[in-house]
Design an enzyme around this catalytic site. Structure first.
Site, PDB file in Angstrom:
ATOM      1  N   ASP A  32       0.828  -1.210   0.000  1.00  0.00           N
ATOM      2  CA  ASP A  32       0.000   0.000   0.000  1.00  0.00           C
ATOM      3  C   ASP A  32       0.863   1.262   0.000  1.00  0.00           C
ATOM      4  O   ASP A  32       1.958   1.270   0.564  1.00  0.00           O
ATOM      5  CB  ASP A  32      -0.906  -0.020   1.236  1.00  0.00           C
ATOM      6  CG  ASP A  32      -2.062   0.970   1.120  1.00  0.00           C
ATOM      7  OD1 ASP A  32      -2.393   1.379  -0.009  1.00  0.00           O
ATOM      8  OD2 ASP A  32      -2.633   1.326   2.168  1.00  0.00           O
ATOM      9  N   ASN A  80     -11.011  -2.444  -5.129  1.00  0.00           N
ATOM     10  CA  ASN A  80     -10.275  -1.507  -5.987  1.00  0.00           C
ATOM     11  C   ASN A  80     -10.975  -1.264  -7.326  1.00  0.00           C
ATOM     12  O   ASN A  80     -10.645  -0.309  -8.039  1.00  0.00           O
ATOM     13  CB  ASN A  80      -8.822  -1.969  -6.212  1.00  0.00           C
ATOM     14  CG  ASN A  80      -7.940  -1.830  -4.979  1.00  0.00           C
ATOM     15  OD1 ASN A  80      -7.013  -2.620  -4.789  1.00  0.00           O
ATOM     16  ND2 ASN A  80      -8.196  -0.829  -4.136  1.00  0.00           N
TER      17      ASN A  80
END
Ligand code: IPE
Ligand code: IPE
Ligand code: MG
Length: 254
Positions: A32, A80
């Protein structure tokens, strides 16, 4: 029920937890911070994703050097898909580029590539490339690289429950005989050892729908580094932290 379910990794997966003195056998990483890395440099987000792909190479090198046998990388979550279409197309473009340019080297290096997640949401061409990459590396056993793509743990668990219900309705599964091992064999990770260590970069402290079932007894290390800056030294620091943990699995402290 085990006869219903392929366990393609059975030859590598042993059921017991690693010895407390050993390093982790399976490390999973929530990669991330690409977007923040890019915006902190005044760059478009895609530049962060591109730099993140470089960090993948460093993570593989570090994991192999440390004797880790399984590395799972969370590259794209089922959530996502909520991102703007342009970012999704940048990410799928990078994935295609990665497959075309890295798989030969993975294959040469004894790496088996395995994809988990709902690949049907990708275009037919990308699905074919994913299948080809898996097939090309299928006989390798030295190191298993699992890429979580369009992956969501709740999705995975619901799919397993649906499958169990179907088997029961067809009369091939006695519901009373379904146990943890039998259910785990219906997950995308069938035959894989659970992750011993889960890392997340970028300073966020959450799982974001990653390996919810498999993480039951994982150790967690959260790193204050944005994924594109991830270096082998961060991996080493995480392993050092793991070595200081006391894994009890519910048993009495030793
Ligand atoms: C991780 O970086 C890559 C993916 C989730 C695809 P992000 O894109 O989430 O970057 P941040 O968290 O916005 O910085
Ligand atoms: C988790 O990161 C998914 C991946 C790293 C692929 P996100 O950036 O999507 O997670 P949230 O939205 O911050 O929870
Ligand atoms: Mg993020």
């Amino acid at each position: 029920m085990s006869s219903q379910v392929a366990a393609p990794f059975a030859q590598l997966a042993t059921p017991d937890a690693a010895s407390p003195l050993a390093g982790p056998r399976h490390v999973a990483i929530i990669m991330d911070g690409n977007g923040r890395w890019a915006s902190s440099r005044g760059l478009p987000r895609v530049a962060g994703h591109r730099a993140g792909a470089e960090a993948v190479r460093r993570a593989i090198t570090a994991a192999r050097a440390a004797g880790v046998q399984w590395l799972t990388l969370y590259a794209f979550s089922s959530e996502n898909w909520r991102r703007p279409a342009t970012e999704i197309s940048d990410l799928t473009g990078l994935l295609r580029h990665y497959l075309r340019h890295e798989v030969a080297e993975l294959a040469r290096g004894g790496v088996r590539l395995v994809i988990i997640g709902d690949r049907t949401r990708f275009g037919a061409d990308l699905q074919a490339e994913l299948a080809a990459a898996e097939a090309r590396t299928a006989d390798n056993t030295a190191f298993i690289l699992v890429m979580a793509l369009s992956y969501g743990a709740r999705d995975e668990i619901v799919a397993a429950a649906r499958r169990a219900a179907e088997l029961a309705a067809a009369g091939t599964l006695d519901p009373a005989s379904l146990d943890e091992a039998g259910f785990a064999a219906l997950l995308a990770t069938a035959g894989m050892p659970d992750p011993d260590l889960i890392l997340r970069t970028s300073g966020e402290h959450r799982l974001s729908n990653f390996l919810l079932w498999q993480a039951a007894y994982a150790e967690f290390v959260f790193l204050d580094v944005l994924w594109p800056d991830f270096a082998e030294s961060h991996f080493a620091a995480a392993l050092a932290e793991y070595a200081r943990r006391d894994r009890r699995f519910g048993a009495r402290p030793g």
